[in-house]
Design a protein around this motif. Structure first.
Motif, PDB file in Angstrom:
ATOM      1  N   ARG A   1       0.849  -1.184   0.000  1.00  0.00           N
ATOM      2  CA  ARG A   1       0.000   0.000   0.000  1.00  0.00           C
ATOM      3  C   ARG A   1       0.890   1.240   0.000  1.00  0.00           C
ATOM      4  NH1 ARG A   1      -3.095   3.088   3.645  1.00  0.00           N
ATOM      5  NH2 ARG A   1      -1.902   2.276   5.392  1.00  0.00           N
ATOM      6  N   ILE A   2       0.605   2.167  -0.882  1.00  0.00           N
ATOM      7  CA  ILE A   2       1.392   3.404  -0.962  1.00  0.00           C
ATOM      8  C   ILE A   2       0.622   4.508  -0.232  1.00  0.00           C
ATOM      9  CG2 ILE A   2       2.523   5.067  -2.512  1.00  0.00           C
ATOM     10  CD1 ILE A   2       3.508   2.184  -2.910  1.00  0.00           C
ATOM     11  N   THR A   3       1.262   5.097   0.771  1.00  0.00           N
ATOM     12  CA  THR A   3       0.591   6.185   1.490  1.00  0.00           C
ATOM     13  C   THR A   3       1.175   7.534   1.064  1.00  0.00           C
ATOM     14  OG1 THR A   3       2.163   6.115   3.324  1.00  0.00           O
ATOM     15  CG2 THR A   3       0.225   4.719   3.509  1.00  0.00           C
ATOM     16  N   VAL A   4       0.358   8.568   1.137  1.00  0.00           N
ATOM     17  CA  VAL A   4       0.780   9.922   0.770  1.00  0.00           C
ATOM     18  C   VAL A   4       0.677  10.817   1.999  1.00  0.00           C
ATOM     19  CG1 VAL A   4       0.347  11.911  -0.730  1.00  0.00           C
ATOM     20  CG2 VAL A   4      -0.159   9.604  -1.554  1.00  0.00           C
ATOM     21  N   GLN A   5       1.725  11.558   2.267  1.00  0.00           N
ATOM     22  CA  GLN A   5       1.722  12.488   3.405  1.00  0.00           C
ATOM     23  C   GLN A   5       2.131  13.871   2.912  1.00  0.00           C
ATOM     24  OE1 GLN A   5       4.377  11.229   6.536  1.00  0.00           O
ATOM     25  NE2 GLN A   5       3.876  12.972   7.858  1.00  0.00           N
ATOM     26  N   LYS A   6       1.281  14.871   3.186  1.00  0.00           N
ATOM     27  CA  LYS A   6       1.649  16.233   2.801  1.00  0.00           C
ATOM     28  C   LYS A   6       2.628  16.781   3.837  1.00  0.00           C
ATOM     29  CE  LYS A   6      -0.382  20.735   1.719  1.00  0.00           C
ATOM     30  NZ  LYS A   6       0.734  21.108   0.836  1.00  0.00           N
ATOM     31  N   LEU A   7       3.736  17.353   3.367  1.00  0.00           N
ATOM     32  CA  LEU A   7       4.736  17.850   4.309  1.00  0.00           C
ATOM     33  C   LEU A   7       4.637  19.368   4.482  1.00  0.00           C
ATOM     34  CD1 LEU A   7       7.800  15.604   3.382  1.00  0.00           C
ATOM     35  CD2 LEU A   7       6.013  15.216   5.082  1.00  0.00           C
ATOM     36  N   ARG A   8       5.072  20.123   3.487  1.00  0.00           N
ATOM     37  CA  ARG A   8       5.034  21.589   3.601  1.00  0.00           C
ATOM     38  C   ARG A   8       5.113  22.156   2.187  1.00  0.00           C
ATOM     39  NH1 ARG A   8       9.654  23.508   7.323  1.00  0.00           N
ATOM     40  NH2 ARG A   8       8.308  23.023   9.091  1.00  0.00           N
ATOM     41  N   GLY A   9       4.418  23.245   1.940  1.00  0.00           N
ATOM     42  CA  GLY A   9       4.430  23.823   0.597  1.00  0.00           C
ATOM     43  C   GLY A   9       3.901  22.805  -0.403  1.00  0.00           C
ATOM     44  N   ASN A  10       4.594  22.644  -1.506  1.00  0.00           N
ATOM     45  CA  ASN A  10       4.157  21.694  -2.533  1.00  0.00           C
ATOM     46  C   ASN A  10       4.912  20.371  -2.455  1.00  0.00           C
ATOM     47  OD1 ASN A  10       2.254  23.459  -3.670  1.00  0.00           O
ATOM     48  ND2 ASN A  10       3.896  24.528  -4.779  1.00  0.00           N
ATOM     49  N   VAL A  11       5.342  20.016  -1.270  1.00  0.00           N
ATOM     50  CA  VAL A  11       6.107  18.778  -1.109  1.00  0.00           C
ATOM     51  C   VAL A  11       5.288  17.730  -0.348  1.00  0.00           C
ATOM     52  CG1 VAL A  11       8.242  17.724  -0.244  1.00  0.00           C
ATOM     53  CG2 VAL A  11       8.268  20.087  -1.084  1.00  0.00           C
ATOM     54  N   ASN A  12       5.189  16.544  -0.949  1.00  0.00           N
ATOM     55  CA  ASN A  12       4.525  15.393  -0.331  1.00  0.00           C
ATOM     56  C   ASN A  12       5.526  14.252  -0.221  1.00  0.00           C
ATOM     57  OD1 ASN A  12       1.241  15.598  -0.312  1.00  0.00           O
ATOM     58  ND2 ASN A  12       2.153  16.908  -1.877  1.00  0.00           N
ATOM     59  N   MET A  13       5.151  13.254   0.570  1.00  0.00           N
ATOM     60  CA  MET A  13       5.998  12.062   0.643  1.00  0.00           C
ATOM     61  C   MET A  13       5.166  10.808   0.415  1.00  0.00           C
ATOM     62  SD  MET A  13       8.486  10.712   3.680  1.00  0.00           S
ATOM     63  CE  MET A  13       7.417   9.521   4.461  1.00  0.00           C
ATOM     64  N   LEU A  14       5.690   9.908  -0.421  1.00  0.00           N
ATOM     65  CA  LEU A  14       5.072   8.602  -0.628  1.00  0.00           C
ATOM     66  C   LEU A  14       5.873   7.570   0.148  1.00  0.00           C
ATOM     67  CD1 LEU A  14       4.360   8.411  -4.480  1.00  0.00           C
ATOM     68  CD2 LEU A  14       3.167   9.704  -2.710  1.00  0.00           C
ATOM     69  N   GLU A  15       5.156   6.688   0.831  1.00  0.00           N
ATOM     70  CA  GLU A  15       5.822   5.646   1.609  1.00  0.00           C
ATOM     71  C   GLU A  15       5.219   4.299   1.231  1.00  0.00           C
ATOM     72  OE1 GLU A  15       5.706   6.670   5.759  1.00  0.00           O
ATOM     73  OE2 GLU A  15       7.158   5.120   6.292  1.00  0.00           O
ATOM     74  N   GLY A  16       6.033   3.258   1.161  1.00  0.00           N
ATOM     75  CA  GLY A  16       5.492   1.923   0.927  1.00  0.00           C
ATOM     76  C   GLY A  16       6.133   1.162  -0.215  1.00  0.00           C
ATOM     77  N   SER A  17       6.948   1.816  -1.037  1.00  0.00           N
ATOM     78  CA  SER A  17       7.622   1.102  -2.130  1.00  0.00           C
ATOM     79  C   SER A  17       9.111   1.401  -2.077  1.00  0.00           C
ATOM     80  CB  SER A  17       7.060   1.552  -3.479  1.00  0.00           C
ATOM     81  OG  SER A  17       7.782   0.929  -4.533  1.00  0.00           O
TER      82      SER A  17
END
Ligand SMILES: [Zn+2]
Length: 316
Positions: free
Chosen positions: A49-65
């Motif tokens: 499962r790939i999760t998406v987390q918004k960090l700051r500004g236009n930066v997100n993080m994908l976790e799981g792969s």
């Protein structure tokens, strides 16, 4: 034959289950003798499962792969830091589409390891230029044996190779921000770079930080415990209280977590080094359990205390 098939699919099933809960790596006890973690991880990534987390500004993080993937969006197209595992392409594609409709135009590899570069080829095929340190291109270009994973990587296909290589320090201006790519002296490998989103005060530190886990150290392509400690020191010195820090593996964190990780590396190194100085063999050092104080917090991922002590012993 039937039993053999059953055992393979059961192992895969276990692998996927563990993968879903831990991100991607697997406890070593699940590795069959004939199977490297590399192939298990690639297979299991298909169902992760790939999760998406918004960090700051236009930066997100994908976790799981594979390693954590940072995503910067904007008019110049998406920029990804690290490529994940190819088998997760559908999950990554959905996650990216959910963030914005900008096409993927840029990819940065934090180092050459497969769990950060496996997706290079498909991302390049859909339009991403690939930027990495020159040693990443070097290792991907040739057949590379990593004894610690019991795996020999064939040369990467041409489409997976970085299209732009950088040296010690490099800046990119994209989507209204400045990205600073800075090479670490040999640490986890000899190809590690940090990627700083300067306007957002976000720093991706590659695999110089595993947040909450003993790290792998790749002595076979230039890494070492002392290099890993130097990189950890540099990370602590570099970030401020408000800096969002993206580790190669584990949840997003900040300065406090970097300090804790640095202190753990230093303490285990000191214990192992003093035992080795007394003339103890690796077996004797492992019997003395030099990671005992740290196993509970750091030992529940792919690298358990024994494996980590073995990696440290090699370098002191
Ligand atoms: Zn790595």
């Amino acid at each position: 034959m039937k039993r053999h098939n059953f055992s393979i699919s059961r192992r895969r099933f276990l692998a996927s289950t563990v993968l879903a809960t831990t991100g991607y790596f697997l406890p070593r006890r699940l590795f069959a003798e004939e199977e490297s973690p590399v192939s298990v991880i690639r297979t299991a990534a298909a169902t992760a499962r790939i999760t998406v987390q918004k960090l700051r500004g236009n930066v997100n993080m994908l976790e799981g792969s594979g390693g954590n993937i940072a995503v910067l969006t904007g008019r110049d197209g998406k920029l990804l830091v690290d490529a994940g595992i190819t088998a997760s392409r559908p999950g990554i594609t959905d996650a990216l589409a959910g963030i914005s409709s900008d096409p993927v135009k840029h990819l940065i590899n934090t180092h050459w390891h497969f769990d950060h570069t496996d997706g290079n080829e498909w991302l390049h095929a859909i339009g991403a230029e690939i930027t990495a340190h020159e040693n990443t291109r070097k290792h991907l270009s040739v057949s590379t044996r990593v004894e610690g994973w019991n795996f020999t990587f064939p040369p990467a296909p041409k489409g997976a190779l970085p299209t732009r290589v950088v040296g010690a320090d490099h800046q990119l201006h994209l989507n209204g921000t400045t990205l600073r790519l800075k090479h670490y002296p040999p640490a986890h490998t000899d190809s590690d770079i940090s990627v700083e989103f300067m306007n957002e005060n976000i720093l991706h530190v590659a695999d110089t930080w595993w947040n909450g886990y003993f790290p792998f150290i790749d002595y076979w392509t230039g890494g070492s415990i002392d290099g890993a400690i130097r990189a950890a020191e540099a990370n602590v010195a570099r970030v401020g209280e408000d800096t969002i820090v993206i580790p190669g593996h584990g949840p997003v964190g900040g300065k406090t977590g970097l300090i804790e990780f640095r202190d753990m590396l230093v303490a285990v190194r000191e214990k192992v080094a003093s035992l080795k100085k007394q003339g103890k063999s690796l077996e004797e050092v492992l019997l003395a359990k030099p990671t005992a104080d740290y196993d509970e917090k750091w030992g529940h991922y792919v690298i358990d205390g024994k494996h980590f002590a073995t990696l440290v012993y090699r370098g002191v």
